[in-house]
Motif scaffolding. Structure first.
Motif, PDB file in Angstrom:
ATOM      1  N   SER A 131       0.827  -1.206   0.000  1.00 25.71           N
ATOM      2  CA  SER A 131       0.000   0.000   0.000  1.00 25.71           C
ATOM      3  C   SER A 131       0.863   1.259   0.000  1.00 25.71           C
ATOM      4  O   SER A 131       0.495   2.275  -0.601  1.00 25.71           O
ATOM      5  CB  SER A 131      -0.960  -0.005   1.192  1.00 25.71           C
ATOM      6  OG  SER A 131      -0.266  -0.028   2.416  1.00 25.71           O
ATOM      7  N   VAL A 134       2.072   1.582  -3.662  1.00 30.10           N
ATOM      8  CA  VAL A 134       0.998   2.062  -4.534  1.00 30.10           C
ATOM      9  C   VAL A 134       0.713   3.535  -4.269  1.00 30.10           C
ATOM     10  O   VAL A 134       0.560   4.333  -5.208  1.00 30.10           O
ATOM     11  CB  VAL A 134      -0.281   1.209  -4.337  1.00 30.10           C
ATOM     12  CG1 VAL A 134      -1.458   1.837  -5.072  1.00 30.10           C
ATOM     13  CG2 VAL A 134      -0.043  -0.217  -4.837  1.00 30.10           C
ATOM     14  N   ALA A 135       0.658   3.927  -2.999  1.00 30.29           N
ATOM     15  CA  ALA A 135       0.384   5.323  -2.652  1.00 30.29           C
ATOM     16  C   ALA A 135       1.464   6.247  -3.202  1.00 30.29           C
ATOM     17  O   ALA A 135       1.179   7.372  -3.625  1.00 30.29           O
ATOM     18  CB  ALA A 135       0.274   5.479  -1.144  1.00 30.29           C
ATOM     19  N   THR A 138       1.460   6.077  -7.507  1.00 29.13           N
ATOM     20  CA  THR A 138       0.298   6.580  -8.248  1.00 29.13           C
ATOM     21  C   THR A 138       0.412   8.089  -8.454  1.00 29.13           C
ATOM     22  O   THR A 138      -0.444   8.689  -9.113  1.00 29.13           O
ATOM     23  CB  THR A 138      -1.019   6.266  -7.510  1.00 29.13           C
ATOM     24  OG1 THR A 138      -0.903   6.642  -6.141  1.00 29.13           O
ATOM     25  CG2 THR A 138      -1.360   4.784  -7.617  1.00 29.13           C
ATOM     26  N   GLN A 139       1.449   8.683  -7.891  1.00 27.62           N
ATOM     27  CA  GLN A 139       1.719  10.107  -8.075  1.00 27.62           C
ATOM     28  C   GLN A 139       2.768  10.266  -9.178  1.00 27.62           C
ATOM     29  O   GLN A 139       3.898   9.778  -9.039  1.00 27.62           O
ATOM     30  CB  GLN A 139       2.228  10.730  -6.774  1.00 27.62           C
ATOM     31  CG  GLN A 139       1.262  10.536  -5.604  1.00 27.62           C
ATOM     32  CD  GLN A 139       1.843  11.043  -4.308  1.00 27.62           C
ATOM     33  OE1 GLN A 139       1.896  12.242  -4.069  1.00 27.62           O
ATOM     34  NE2 GLN A 139       2.293  10.135  -3.455  1.00 27.62           N
ATOM     35  N   TRP A 140       2.411  10.951 -10.257  1.00 27.04           N
ATOM     36  CA  TRP A 140       3.295  11.035 -11.418  1.00 27.04           C
ATOM     37  C   TRP A 140       4.631  11.683 -11.094  1.00 27.04           C
ATOM     38  O   TRP A 140       5.683  11.277 -11.626  1.00 27.04           O
ATOM     39  CB  TRP A 140       2.610  11.807 -12.556  1.00 27.04           C
ATOM     40  CG  TRP A 140       2.446  13.280 -12.274  1.00 27.04           C
ATOM     41  CD1 TRP A 140       1.375  13.910 -11.733  1.00 27.04           C
ATOM     42  CD2 TRP A 140       3.436  14.296 -12.511  1.00 27.04           C
ATOM     43  NE1 TRP A 140       1.608  15.254 -11.603  1.00 27.04           N
ATOM     44  CE2 TRP A 140       2.868  15.522 -12.075  1.00 27.04           C
ATOM     45  CE3 TRP A 140       4.721  14.290 -13.041  1.00 27.04           C
ATOM     46  CZ2 TRP A 140       3.562  16.731 -12.162  1.00 27.04           C
ATOM     47  CZ3 TRP A 140       5.420  15.493 -13.119  1.00 27.04           C
ATOM     48  CH2 TRP A 140       4.838  16.699 -12.694  1.00 27.04           C
ATOM     49  N   VAL A 202       2.438   0.582 -11.685  1.00 25.92           N
ATOM     50  CA  VAL A 202       1.546   1.126 -10.674  1.00 25.92           C
ATOM     51  C   VAL A 202       0.913   2.416 -11.175  1.00 25.92           C
ATOM     52  O   VAL A 202      -0.307   2.629 -11.055  1.00 25.92           O
ATOM     53  CB  VAL A 202       2.296   1.387  -9.351  1.00 25.92           C
ATOM     54  CG1 VAL A 202       1.411   2.146  -8.367  1.00 25.92           C
ATOM     55  CG2 VAL A 202       2.755   0.076  -8.721  1.00 25.92           C
ATOM     56  N   LEU A 203       1.722   3.294 -11.761  1.00 24.06           N
ATOM     57  CA  LEU A 203       1.223   4.580 -12.254  1.00 24.06           C
ATOM     58  C   LEU A 203       0.129   4.398 -13.306  1.00 24.06           C
ATOM     59  O   LEU A 203      -0.893   5.112 -13.285  1.00 24.06           O
ATOM     60  CB  LEU A 203       2.379   5.400 -12.839  1.00 24.06           C
ATOM     61  CG  LEU A 203       2.017   6.773 -13.406  1.00 24.06           C
ATOM     62  CD1 LEU A 203       1.518   7.709 -12.307  1.00 24.06           C
ATOM     63  CD2 LEU A 203       3.232   7.384 -14.124  1.00 24.06           C
ATOM     64  N   ARG A 205      -1.767   1.789 -13.669  1.00 22.16           N
ATOM     65  CA  ARG A 205      -2.797   0.873 -13.160  1.00 22.16           C
ATOM     66  C   ARG A 205      -2.744  -0.524 -13.773  1.00 22.16           C
ATOM     67  O   ARG A 205      -3.747  -1.216 -13.898  1.00 22.16           O
ATOM     68  CB  ARG A 205      -4.204   1.462 -13.416  1.00 22.16           C
ATOM     69  CG  ARG A 205      -4.442   2.847 -12.833  1.00 22.16           C
ATOM     70  CD  ARG A 205      -4.411   2.828 -11.302  1.00 22.16           C
ATOM     71  NE  ARG A 205      -5.022   3.989 -10.713  1.00 22.16           N
ATOM     72  CZ  ARG A 205      -4.434   5.143 -10.488  1.00 22.16           C
ATOM     73  NH1 ARG A 205      -3.163   5.315 -10.879  1.00 22.16           N
ATOM     74  NH2 ARG A 205      -5.057   6.157  -9.915  1.00 22.16           N
TER      75      ARG A 205
END
Length: 207
Positions: A131, A134-135, A138-140, A202-203, A205
């Motif tokens: 987690s 992923v957190a 997911t931020q570019w 991850v970015l 998805r």
């Protein structure tokens, strides 16, 4: 400097392998992370003890590597003076010319990376290892920062592999030099692709 550099490259290869477990499943990644932190070498050592020995060993390798670089640089300046009589570059790669500043930037990135996932776990979201990953990715901007830092790290590694094996006596002929250069490029490319494929997945998805 050669020995500590190769030890850290070995660590990065293992670290890359662990990151790729995200493609197996989140459970597989979490299990690997918890095993590494708590159960590695158990029952020969108590739960959670070996990871601290490993961390101190890695920090010692980094410290010795930096100390070696500073010592070599100091001795070089002492022996040749402040400037070369002729500073024309006959044969030198960009990776070799940027080793010093690249090393400084890499050290700063290591501190940031440790704060992000180890020293203050959950600072970038989530409590479980997957987690947090992923957190973060997911931020570019985090992926972009990671990509730039990995370019610098792999440039450092590209020259470092060649230089380390040369220092240890493997650069004995034109063919050996060619093979070392190829090995250095392959290791650097494998590490860059191996470390970047998971954050990108991850970015976008994919995982």
């Amino acid at each position: 400097m050669a020995v500590t550099g190769l030890a850290m490259i070995a660590f990065l290869l293992v670290h890359m392998y662990g990151n790729l477990k995200m493609f197996v499943s989140f459970d597989a990644y979490d299990h690997y992370a918890h095993w590494l932190k708590n159960d590695l070498l158990y029952p020969f050592m108590p739960h959670g003890q070996f990871i601290w020995i490993f961390r101190f060993g890695l920090l010692a390798a980094i410290g010795l590597h930096i100390w070696s670089a500073a010592t070599l640089s100091r001795d070089t300046i002492k022996n040749r003076g402040d400037k070369y009589v002729n500073s024309k570059r006959v044969a030198q790669t960009y990776s070799a010319r940027t080793m010093r500043w690249g090393g400084v930037i890499i050290a700063a990135f290591v501190v940031f990376h440790l704060i992000q996932f180890t020293i203050v776990p959950g600072s970038f979201g989530g409590d479980e290892p997957h987690s947090m990953v992923v957190a973060s990715f997911t931020q570019w901007w985090m992926v972009a920062l990671y990509a730039v830092c990995m370019v610098l790290i792999c440039m450092h590694i590209r020259h470092g592999v060649w230089s380390a094996f040369t220092t240890l006596g493997a650069n004995t002929s034109a063919q050996a030099r060619k093979n070392l250069n190829l090995l250095a490029i392959v290791v650097a490319v494998v590490l860059y692709v191996g470390f970047m494929i998971m954050p990108l997945a991850v970015l976008f998805r994919v995982i």
